[in-house]
Design a protein around this motif. Structure first.
Motif, PDB file in Angstrom:
ATOM      1  N   SER A  28     128.376  70.059  78.723  1.00  0.00           N
ATOM      2  CA  SER A  28     128.251  70.527  77.383  1.00  0.00           C
ATOM      3  C   SER A  28     128.690  71.692  77.318  1.00  0.00           C
ATOM      4  N   LYS A  60     132.452  71.882  77.398  1.00  0.00           N
ATOM      5  CA  LYS A  60     132.928  71.577  76.165  1.00  0.00           C
ATOM      6  C   LYS A  60     133.113  72.358  74.944  1.00  0.00           C
ATOM      7  N   LEU A  61     132.039  73.165  74.991  1.00  0.00           N
ATOM      8  CA  LEU A  61     131.705  74.280  74.023  1.00  0.00           C
ATOM      9  C   LEU A  61     132.769  75.493  74.247  1.00  0.00           C
ATOM     10  N   LEU A  67     135.654  75.284  75.722  1.00  0.00           N
ATOM     11  CA  LEU A  67     136.948  74.596  75.834  1.00  0.00           C
ATOM     12  C   LEU A  67     137.510  74.598  74.061  1.00  0.00           C
ATOM     13  N   GLU A  68     136.444  74.297  73.328  1.00  0.00           N
ATOM     14  CA  GLU A  68     136.739  74.349  71.777  1.00  0.00           C
ATOM     15  C   GLU A  68     136.373  75.551  71.371  1.00  0.00           C
ATOM     16  N   GLY A  69     136.129  76.639  71.751  1.00  0.00           N
ATOM     17  CA  GLY A  69     135.932  77.871  71.461  1.00  0.00           C
ATOM     18  C   GLY A  69     135.106  78.148  70.455  1.00  0.00           C
ATOM     19  N   GLN A  70     133.717  77.274  70.722  1.00  0.00           N
ATOM     20  CA  GLN A  70     132.522  77.251  69.905  1.00  0.00           C
ATOM     21  C   GLN A  70     131.354  78.323  70.480  1.00  0.00           C
ATOM     22  N   VAL A  95     140.792  79.611  78.541  1.00  0.00           N
ATOM     23  CA  VAL A  95     140.624  80.027  77.080  1.00  0.00           C
ATOM     24  C   VAL A  95     141.298  81.484  76.980  1.00  0.00           C
ATOM     25  N   GLU A 105     135.483  78.865  83.296  1.00  0.00           N
ATOM     26  CA  GLU A 105     136.085  78.333  82.134  1.00  0.00           C
ATOM     27  C   GLU A 105     136.827  79.217  81.256  1.00  0.00           C
ATOM     28  N   ARG A 106     136.331  80.198  80.661  1.00  0.00           N
ATOM     29  CA  ARG A 106     136.975  81.024  79.785  1.00  0.00           C
ATOM     30  C   ARG A 106     138.082  81.833  80.346  1.00  0.00           C
TER      31      ARG A 106
END
Length: 316
Positions: free
Chosen positions: A170, A173-174, A176-179, A269, A264-265
Motif C-alpha cells: 500500500s 503504491k502511494l 509511486l502515485e505521488g500521494q 520518483v 521507492e522515492r
C-alpha cells in the motif's frame, strides 16, 4: 587435485541471519491447542509449512524458550488457522507476551478434534501430532491433518522483511502515485528517527555506533551517478542502523516501513543526485551520538533534513 578440499565456514551473525530470512515472504497463522484444563491457547506463527500429501502432513516450529512449549508438547492435537490480511490485529494479539488470555474477545469455535478454530480465517487444519523433533533452539511439530475447512475469501496476510506485505504494498503504491507529500515524509522522519536517536544515545553499544558511521562512509564513497543503487542501499543502512541502535522493536518495525518509502522515492520518483554539502551534517549526527548528546543528535538530524530540502535536488 586433492580429494580433500578445505571448506571455510562463515561465522553466522544472528541478526543478519534473521534479516536475510525475512527476504522470503511467508504467510501468517495462529497455531492453537488446549492446555491441561481444556482452555484454548495459541500463538502467532510464520513457520507453518506443508510436508507431505500422502499422508497429509504439515509442520510448524516453536522456540524452546516459549512458555507454551510444555502445553504443545503434552497435547495430542493442534490446529493451524491461516490469517487473512484483515486479521493483522489478531496476529499482533497472539504474538504479544503481555496479553494473558489471547482468546478474550476473539470469535472462535471448537473443531471436530476439539481444538480451537478462529472464525473468519482463510483456512483451518486440525491435526493429530505425528512427530516431534528437536532442532537447535526450536522444536518441530509435525501434524497429520484430520480435518480441514476453507474460510474467508480475503487475501492472505503475508510477512516480508519484518513488515506485513499488505502495508508495504500500500505504501509503495502511494509513493509511486505521488500521494505521499515530501513535507509529511520529512515530518515522519524527524519524529521517528529523532526518537530513535535519543534512545540510541542511551542504549547503543559502541559497535552499533560504528555501524552507523560505516554506513555514512559508504554513502560518501558512492557519489557517481552510476553509483545510485549503492548510495541508496548505504542510506537505507544508515537509517536501519540508527533504528537497531535504538533497541525498540516497535519503532524498528516503523523504521523498516520508512526505509521502504525511502528506497521507492529515490529509485523511482525523485532523482537522487550527490550532495556533498550535507556530508558534515550527517557526520554531525554520528558525532553527537558518540557524545551521547540526545538533543544534539536529534537537532543534527533536523539540520540535515532541512538542508536537503533547501537544495534543488534530493540527495541520499
Amino acid at each position: 587435485m586433492s580429494a580433500a578440499v578445505a571448506t571455510q565456514i562463515d561465522t553466522i551473525d544472528p541478526k543478519l541471519f534473521r534479516q536475510l530470512l525475512g527476504c522470503f515472504p511467508t504467510g501468517v497463522a495462529i497455531v492453537t491447542t488446549n492446555d491441561a484444563d481444556g482452555r484454548p491457547v495459541g500463538l502467532t506463527c510464520n513457520s507453518f509449512s506443508s510436508v507431505s500429501l500422502e499422508p497429509p502432513l504439515v509442520l510448524f516450529s516453536l522456540r524452546k524458550a516459549s512458555s507454551l512449549l510444555p502445553t504443545f508438547t503434552s497435547a495430542g492435537s493442534f490446529a493451524i488457522n491461516i490469517l487473512s490480511q484483515s486479521q493483522d490485529v489478531l496476529s499482533g494479539r497472539f504474538a504479544s507476551s503481555k496479553i494473558a488470555d489471547k482468546f478474550e474477545g476473539v470469535a472462535w469455535r471448537r473443531g471436530p478434534l476439539a481444538t480451537p478454530l478462529i472464525d473468519d480465517c482463510l483456512a483451518s487444519f486440525e491435526c493429530s501430532v505425528h512427530a516431534r523433533h528437536e532442532a537447535g533452539d526450536h522444536v518441530i511439530f509435525i501434524g497429520e491433518v484430520r480435518h480441514m475447512a476453507p474460510g474467508a475469501t480475503d487475501h492472505a496476510l503475508v510477512f516480508y522483511k519484518g513488515a506485513y506485505m499488505m502495508l508495504a504494498e500500500s505504501l509503495r503504491k502511494l509513493v509511486l502515485e505521488g500521494q505521499l507529500g515530501t513535507d509529511d515524509i520529512d515530518e515522519a522522519y524527524r519524529a521517528l528517527y529523532g526518537t530513535l536517536l535519543r534512545l540510541a544515545c542511551a542504549r547503543a553499544s559502541d559497535a552499533e555506533l560504528d555501524a552507523i558511521e560505516q554506513a555514512v562512509d559508504r554513502i560518501e564513497q558512492n557519489q557517481g551517478e552510476k553509483a545510485l543503487p549503492q548510495r541508496i542501499e548505504a542510506m537505507a543502512s544508515f537509517f536501519s542502523s540508527i533504528a537497531l541502535a535504538g533497541h525498540n522493536e516497535a519503532l524498528q518495525l516503523m523504521a523498516k516501513t520508512m526505509t521502504a518509502v525511502l528506497r521507492e522515492r529515490m529509485a523511482l520518483v525523485i532523482p537522487a543526485h550527490p550532495r556533498t554539502d550535507v556530508f558534515p551534517l550527517r557526520r554531525k549526527v554520528v558525532e553527537r551520538l558518540r557524545a551521547r548528546d540526545a538533543d544534539g543528535a536529534a537537532g543534527a538530524l533536523d539540520e540535515f533534513i532541512t538542508a536537503l530540502r533547501a537544495g534543488a535536488t534530493v540527495e541520499t
